[in-house]
Each structure stands twice: as C-alpha cells, then as structure tokens.
Design a protein around this motif. Sequence first.
Motif, PDB file in Angstrom:
ATOM      1  N   GLU A  64      -6.284  -6.141  -8.365  1.00  0.00           N
ATOM      2  CA  GLU A  64      -6.671  -5.190  -8.711  1.00  0.00           C
ATOM      3  C   GLU A  64      -6.462  -3.805  -8.016  1.00  0.00           C
ATOM      4  O   GLU A  64      -6.441  -3.991  -6.977  1.00  0.00           O
ATOM      5  CB  GLU A  64      -8.353  -5.245  -9.186  1.00  0.00           C
ATOM      6  CG  GLU A  64      -8.722  -6.460  -9.997  1.00  0.00           C
ATOM      7  CD  GLU A  64      -8.376  -6.544 -11.448  1.00  0.00           C
ATOM      8  OE1 GLU A  64      -8.061  -5.686 -11.886  1.00  0.00           O
ATOM      9  OE2 GLU A  64      -8.067  -7.880 -11.744  1.00  0.00           O
ATOM     10  N   ASP A  65      -6.324  -2.547  -8.696  1.00  0.00           N
ATOM     11  CA  ASP A  65      -5.974  -1.536  -7.927  1.00  0.00           C
ATOM     12  C   ASP A  65      -7.292  -0.987  -7.166  1.00  0.00           C
ATOM     13  O   ASP A  65      -8.397  -1.399  -7.720  1.00  0.00           O
ATOM     14  CB  ASP A  65      -5.788  -0.401  -8.850  1.00  0.00           C
ATOM     15  CG  ASP A  65      -4.242  -0.614  -9.705  1.00  0.00           C
ATOM     16  OD1 ASP A  65      -3.608  -1.517  -9.216  1.00  0.00           O
ATOM     17  OD2 ASP A  65      -4.189   0.108 -10.531  1.00  0.00           O
ATOM     18  N   VAL A  66      -6.879  -0.592  -5.918  1.00  0.00           N
ATOM     19  CA  VAL A  66      -7.918  -0.196  -5.074  1.00  0.00           C
ATOM     20  C   VAL A  66      -7.581   1.213  -4.461  1.00  0.00           C
ATOM     21  O   VAL A  66      -6.445   1.145  -3.880  1.00  0.00           O
ATOM     22  CB  VAL A  66      -8.275  -0.968  -3.897  1.00  0.00           C
ATOM     23  CG1 VAL A  66      -9.362  -0.664  -2.878  1.00  0.00           C
ATOM     24  CG2 VAL A  66      -8.908  -2.599  -4.309  1.00  0.00           C
ATOM     25  N   ASP A  67      -8.212   2.131  -4.629  1.00  0.00           N
ATOM     26  CA  ASP A  67      -8.178   3.503  -4.241  1.00  0.00           C
ATOM     27  C   ASP A  67      -9.051   4.016  -3.149  1.00  0.00           C
ATOM     28  O   ASP A  67     -10.121   3.618  -3.221  1.00  0.00           O
ATOM     29  CB  ASP A  67      -8.269   4.666  -5.329  1.00  0.00           C
ATOM     30  CG  ASP A  67      -7.018   4.358  -6.332  1.00  0.00           C
ATOM     31  OD1 ASP A  67      -6.004   4.644  -6.091  1.00  0.00           O
ATOM     32  OD2 ASP A  67      -7.712   3.791  -7.457  1.00  0.00           O
ATOM     33  N   LEU A  68      -8.461   4.520  -2.190  1.00  0.00           N
ATOM     34  CA  LEU A  68      -9.349   5.312  -0.846  1.00  0.00           C
ATOM     35  C   LEU A  68      -8.965   6.641  -0.760  1.00  0.00           C
ATOM     36  O   LEU A  68      -7.985   6.895  -0.398  1.00  0.00           O
ATOM     37  CB  LEU A  68      -9.332   4.361   0.261  1.00  0.00           C
ATOM     38  CG  LEU A  68     -10.091   4.842   1.618  1.00  0.00           C
ATOM     39  CD1 LEU A  68     -11.630   4.802   1.258  1.00  0.00           C
ATOM     40  CD2 LEU A  68      -9.805   4.029   2.767  1.00  0.00           C
ATOM     41  N   GLU A 120      -6.662  12.098   3.073  1.00  0.00           N
ATOM     42  CA  GLU A 120      -5.541  11.118   2.383  1.00  0.00           C
ATOM     43  C   GLU A 120      -6.190  10.432   0.995  1.00  0.00           C
ATOM     44  O   GLU A 120      -7.181  10.193   1.092  1.00  0.00           O
ATOM     45  CB  GLU A 120      -4.918  10.341   3.545  1.00  0.00           C
ATOM     46  CG  GLU A 120      -5.620   9.461   4.117  1.00  0.00           C
ATOM     47  CD  GLU A 120      -5.031   8.715   5.148  1.00  0.00           C
ATOM     48  OE1 GLU A 120      -3.795   8.064   4.833  1.00  0.00           O
ATOM     49  OE2 GLU A 120      -5.519   8.593   6.341  1.00  0.00           O
ATOM     50  N   TRP A 121      -5.064  10.003   0.438  1.00  0.00           N
ATOM     51  CA  TRP A 121      -5.281   9.134  -0.724  1.00  0.00           C
ATOM     52  C   TRP A 121      -4.420   7.860  -0.440  1.00  0.00           C
ATOM     53  O   TRP A 121      -3.246   7.914  -0.307  1.00  0.00           O
ATOM     54  CB  TRP A 121      -5.118   9.683  -1.960  1.00  0.00           C
ATOM     55  CG  TRP A 121      -5.044   8.379  -3.020  1.00  0.00           C
ATOM     56  CD1 TRP A 121      -5.751   7.951  -3.724  1.00  0.00           C
ATOM     57  CD2 TRP A 121      -3.618   8.422  -3.751  1.00  0.00           C
ATOM     58  NE1 TRP A 121      -5.383   7.319  -4.805  1.00  0.00           N
ATOM     59  CE2 TRP A 121      -3.826   7.273  -4.612  1.00  0.00           C
ATOM     60  CE3 TRP A 121      -2.164   8.660  -3.398  1.00  0.00           C
ATOM     61  CZ2 TRP A 121      -2.835   6.524  -5.313  1.00  0.00           C
ATOM     62  CZ3 TRP A 121      -1.272   8.092  -4.376  1.00  0.00           C
ATOM     63  CH2 TRP A 121      -1.564   6.970  -5.151  1.00  0.00           C
ATOM     64  N   GLU A 122      -4.995   6.681  -0.611  1.00  0.00           N
ATOM     65  CA  GLU A 122      -4.250   5.612  -0.483  1.00  0.00           C
ATOM     66  C   GLU A 122      -4.376   4.633  -1.663  1.00  0.00           C
ATOM     67  O   GLU A 122      -5.615   4.618  -2.041  1.00  0.00           O
ATOM     68  CB  GLU A 122      -4.665   4.894   0.909  1.00  0.00           C
ATOM     69  CG  GLU A 122      -4.356   5.423   2.113  1.00  0.00           C
ATOM     70  CD  GLU A 122      -4.988   4.960   3.669  1.00  0.00           C
ATOM     71  OE1 GLU A 122      -3.771   4.636   4.288  1.00  0.00           O
ATOM     72  OE2 GLU A 122      -5.844   4.772   3.451  1.00  0.00           O
ATOM     73  N   LEU A 136       0.916  -1.184   0.008  1.00  0.00           N
ATOM     74  CA  LEU A 136      -0.027   0.055   0.044  1.00  0.00           C
ATOM     75  C   LEU A 136       1.137   1.321  -0.001  1.00  0.00           C
ATOM     76  O   LEU A 136       2.213   1.289   0.500  1.00  0.00           O
ATOM     77  CB  LEU A 136      -0.927  -0.103   1.428  1.00  0.00           C
ATOM     78  CG  LEU A 136      -0.395   0.140   2.696  1.00  0.00           C
ATOM     79  CD1 LEU A 136      -0.249   1.865   2.869  1.00  0.00           C
ATOM     80  CD2 LEU A 136      -1.072  -0.435   3.603  1.00  0.00           C
ATOM     81  N   TYR A 137       0.241   2.190  -0.615  1.00  0.00           N
ATOM     82  CA  TYR A 137       1.023   3.462  -0.700  1.00  0.00           C
ATOM     83  C   TYR A 137       0.101   4.776  -0.274  1.00  0.00           C
ATOM     84  O   TYR A 137      -1.112   4.666  -0.592  1.00  0.00           O
ATOM     85  CB  TYR A 137       1.431   3.803  -2.088  1.00  0.00           C
ATOM     86  CG  TYR A 137       2.334   2.634  -2.781  1.00  0.00           C
ATOM     87  CD1 TYR A 137       3.843   2.622  -2.433  1.00  0.00           C
ATOM     88  CD2 TYR A 137       1.903   1.598  -3.513  1.00  0.00           C
ATOM     89  CE1 TYR A 137       4.427   1.344  -2.913  1.00  0.00           C
ATOM     90  CE2 TYR A 137       2.396   0.445  -3.947  1.00  0.00           C
ATOM     91  CZ  TYR A 137       3.899   0.522  -3.546  1.00  0.00           C
ATOM     92  OH  TYR A 137       4.441  -0.425  -4.190  1.00  0.00           O
ATOM     93  N   GLY A 138       0.467   5.785   0.121  1.00  0.00           N
ATOM     94  CA  GLY A 138      -0.439   6.700   0.345  1.00  0.00           C
ATOM     95  C   GLY A 138       0.312   8.208   0.725  1.00  0.00           C
ATOM     96  O   GLY A 138       1.408   8.130   0.810  1.00  0.00           O
TER      97      GLY A 138
END
Length: 176
Positions: free
Chosen positions: A163-167, A155-157, A137-139
């Motif tokens: 598959e890509d997951v963005d939060l 924040e964006w993580e 994970l990266y944020g």
Amino acid sequence: MKKLKLNGAILLMLGMTGSAFAQNGFYAGASIGQTTIDACSGIDNCDDEDIGWKIVGGWALNSNLAFEAAWVDFGEVDGAIDGSKISAEIDGWSVAAKGTLPLNDQFALFGKFGMIMWDVEGGGAASGIDDDGNDPLYGLGAEYTFTDQLSIVGEWEWYDIDEDVDLFSVGVLYKF
C-alpha cells in the motif's frame, strides 16, 4: 598470495575511506514528521496517520550527487475488522541516490530514488502477522544550510510498500 591480495584490497578501501572523510563528504541526521499509510480498505474506524521518523547517514560525492542509508519508522495503522481491533507497525532500512540542485550557497532542492527493505508486524487480532519485502522509494525536498556543517531539510518521501506510504518530514543534517 590470496591473503596478500585481500589485505591489499582492504588497505586500499580504508585509504579511500580516509580520503572521503578528509573531503568532508559524510553526513548524518534525523527527521520527524507525518506518515500516511494507505491501508484502510475494509477496515472500520481506520487511523492511517501516525508520527514517522528516520535516522539517516550519507556520503556526498560532490554538490550534486549523494548516497544515503536510513532507518525509517512509519508508526502504526489501526482499526477494526468485524469488531476486533487490529494494528500494524511498519519500519525498514532504505538506500537511495540523492540528486541535488544548489540554487545558491544556502538553499538547494533535491530528489531521491532508491529501495526500502521493510517489515510489517501485526497487533491485536492481527498478532502473528509478519510480512516483509523490498520496494522502491521516491522523494523530493529542500535543504537550507546554516553553517558549513549544519542544515535543515524538509522532504516528502513516497514508499511503494504494498500500500502507498507517504512521509512528510523536517529534520537536521550534520556534515562531518
């Protein structure tokens, strides 16, 4: 003799933990936001966005470095394959190192790098599907401190789960 060494090690760790609490390095918080799960390939009427949330706890070693653990619920992706409805729920535990760049007494920018231990459970025609794994994970984010104990974070993580997951989330942190 082994018991004495074990007891000594436990007491030393408890003493270190007590010192860490005294230095006010621990914090806890919660965030809520928008999750996008890039899993719509081959799925009809796919809805790959949902509300995501997380509960986080961390320990700031100093003003520039912290370690966090979190429970993250990414929500659900759903759609249909050959007319049959399917869905999948994704959640997991994460651990990350957090580097912070304080810009002034109230505002700071931060970056994260860590791992997530995730679990996916299928529903509808995908019932019975259960998958799990570990991925990076990266944020990136910002924190605004209102008081010595209360902050708001945005924040964006990005989670590299099959598959890509963005939060994208907004939350609060309480510093002990």
